[in-house]
Design a protein around this motif. Structure first.
Motif: not given
Length: 447
Positions: A318, A339, A417-418, A361
């Motif tokens: 990722q 993600s 995020g992401d 993450e």
């Protein structure tokens, strides 16, 4: 350590807020002692950091602790009590999940605090023993104003001179989704939205940084209000563009704890108000309550809990998305999705356009070791940048100070995020700022 941190604040504010938070949790019906204990400890540490060091009223580190307090403690507790599922696929969390999350959060905060303290000491020692050359820069105020006006005109043309599309985000989103020409030219829209449209922000930031005459600042602010009106932007963009301007405008008036109190008001009152314009139907109705933390906008803690519960680990795959965000998907069709989007797609969620908090993450890429690694990296970067700004860059009329303020404004977005979307947005804004200051200034010499 907690006692030492509390003593450093020279204030009863952290203890007062922590006790009020604890009483609030108990009052709404949370009675699990382990959860209350660790939520209280986490709250106390976060507030000790937020209200410490009055000589540095704002830092990236304080913004981290604010995010943790609001998204990982307050929102998490309210969702725990209400048995809310903020995720868009069926999922059930039990009390052990919530207690385990607060224990893990306690360890994350300790790792971050230890790393930050040690790195800050090293950086301070380096700064004291190293000389620093300050660039002498001449800024062309007229060129800056012309750039801001030109960007404003291009934006108005792009929006067909329709004020509703500029000032009401819900209508803008509806327009963008339904206009087929914009779907075909999505890459053009991204260039416009992330490079051209923010130019008035870059111009105004430079004008404030270099203490320009008031008339130039007024023109810059006016252009910003037209093309970057808070009611016409997403809330992460509002913070990214307007918080640096607010800091520069406030100056010494934001000393002590005033800045943190204002940011609190922003998160608890201004952001919920701006949510009206997210899906605006022409009616204004604003009722405030703590329930605004009990929805998908504050799904960060549950997403974090979910990736751990489902043990979703990609072994670094990722990370390819954030590192190659500049490569169009038309060239690399198998490029990793964000993600949050990827995770919710795996479980057939009804809505996949969701975030993924920074520490999650870490887990998504490297498991529990990733959480530790990401905590250390975050603390290191924040300690380095905070030290450089407050001991080198502040009031030195340089672009580094502007970049630091952009990080301050985008910190909540990055942490929520992401990484893919926050990296693209933040880098785009920084490049716009660097391009603008390079175009409209000249380095004379260094001394």
């Amino acid at each position: 350590m907690i006692y030492y941190m509390y003593k450093k604040t020279y204030s009863l504010i952290p203890l007062f807020i922590s006790l009020i938070t604890l009483l609030y949790f108990y009052n709404i019906g949370i009675t699990d002692f382990p959860f209350l204990l660790f939520a209280f400890l986490n709250t106390l540490i976060c507030n000790c950091i937020m209200f410490s060091n009055a000589n540095r009223p704002f830092t990236l580190y304080k913004m981290i602790m604010l995010f943790i307090y609001v998204f990982f403690i307050l929102a998490n507790a309210i969702q725990y009590y209400n048995h809310t599922n903020t995720l868009t696929f069926p999922n059930i969390f039990n009390s052990s999940d919530y207690i385990g999350f607060q224990i893990m959060l306690f360890l994350i905060i300790l790792i971050t605090q230890i790393t930050y303290s040690e790195v800050a000491k090293i950086e301070l020692n380096k700064i004291k023993h190293q000389s620093y050359n300050i660039p002498i820069i001449r800024v062309n105020y007229f060129s800056l104003v012309v750039a801001a006006i030109f960007s404003t005109f291009i934006t108005l043309c792009y929006m067909d001179f329709n004020p509703y599309r500029l000032f009401f985000r819900g209508l803008t989103d509806e327009y963008l989704l339904n206009d087929s020409s914009l779907e075909v030219n999505s890459s053009i829209y991204l260039i416009f939205d992330k490079i051209i449209r923010p130019i008035p922000f870059a111009v105004t930031t430079i004008l404030f940084l270099f203490k320009s005459p008031s008339i130039y600042k007024f023109i810059g602010l006016l252009c910003m209000l037209i093309v970057l009106c808070p009611t016409g932007l997403s809330r992460n963009a509002v913070a990214m563009y307007w918080l640096p301007i607010f800091i520069l405008w406030g100056g010494n008036r934001l000393r002590h704890n005033i800045f943190m109190w204002i940011i609190w008001c922003g998160l608890f009152f201004i952001f919920p108000f701006l949510n009206i314009f997210r899906r605006w139907d022409g009616n204004f109705e604003f009722k405030w309550s703590m329930d605004f933390l009990d929805n998908i906008n504050f799904d960060a803690s549950q997403l974090f809990m979910a990736v751990i519960k489902y043990d979703w680990i990609t072994f670094g795959y990722q990370l390819l998305g954030p590192f190659t965000f500049f490569i169009p998907r038309s060239i690399w069709s198998s490029k990793p999705l964000g993600s949050g989007h990827q995770f919710t797609t795996l479980y057939h969620a009804s809505h996949t356009n969701v975030s993924m908090p920074y520490w999650a993450e870490g887990f998504v890429n490297f498991g529990f070791w990733g959480i530790i690694l990401f905590s250390i990296i975050l603390a290191y970067v924040c300690a380095k940048l905070d030290s450089l700004y407050w001991y080198k860059w502040k009031d030195k009329f340089n672009k580094e100070a502007g970049i630091y303020l952009i990080f301050i404004g985008s910190s909540i977005f990055i942490l929520r995020g992401d990484l893919l979307s926050s990296t693209a947005y933040c880098v785009g804004t920084i490049l716009c700022f660097i391009f603008t200051i390079s175009l409209c200034s000249k380095v004379l010499r260094k001394y």
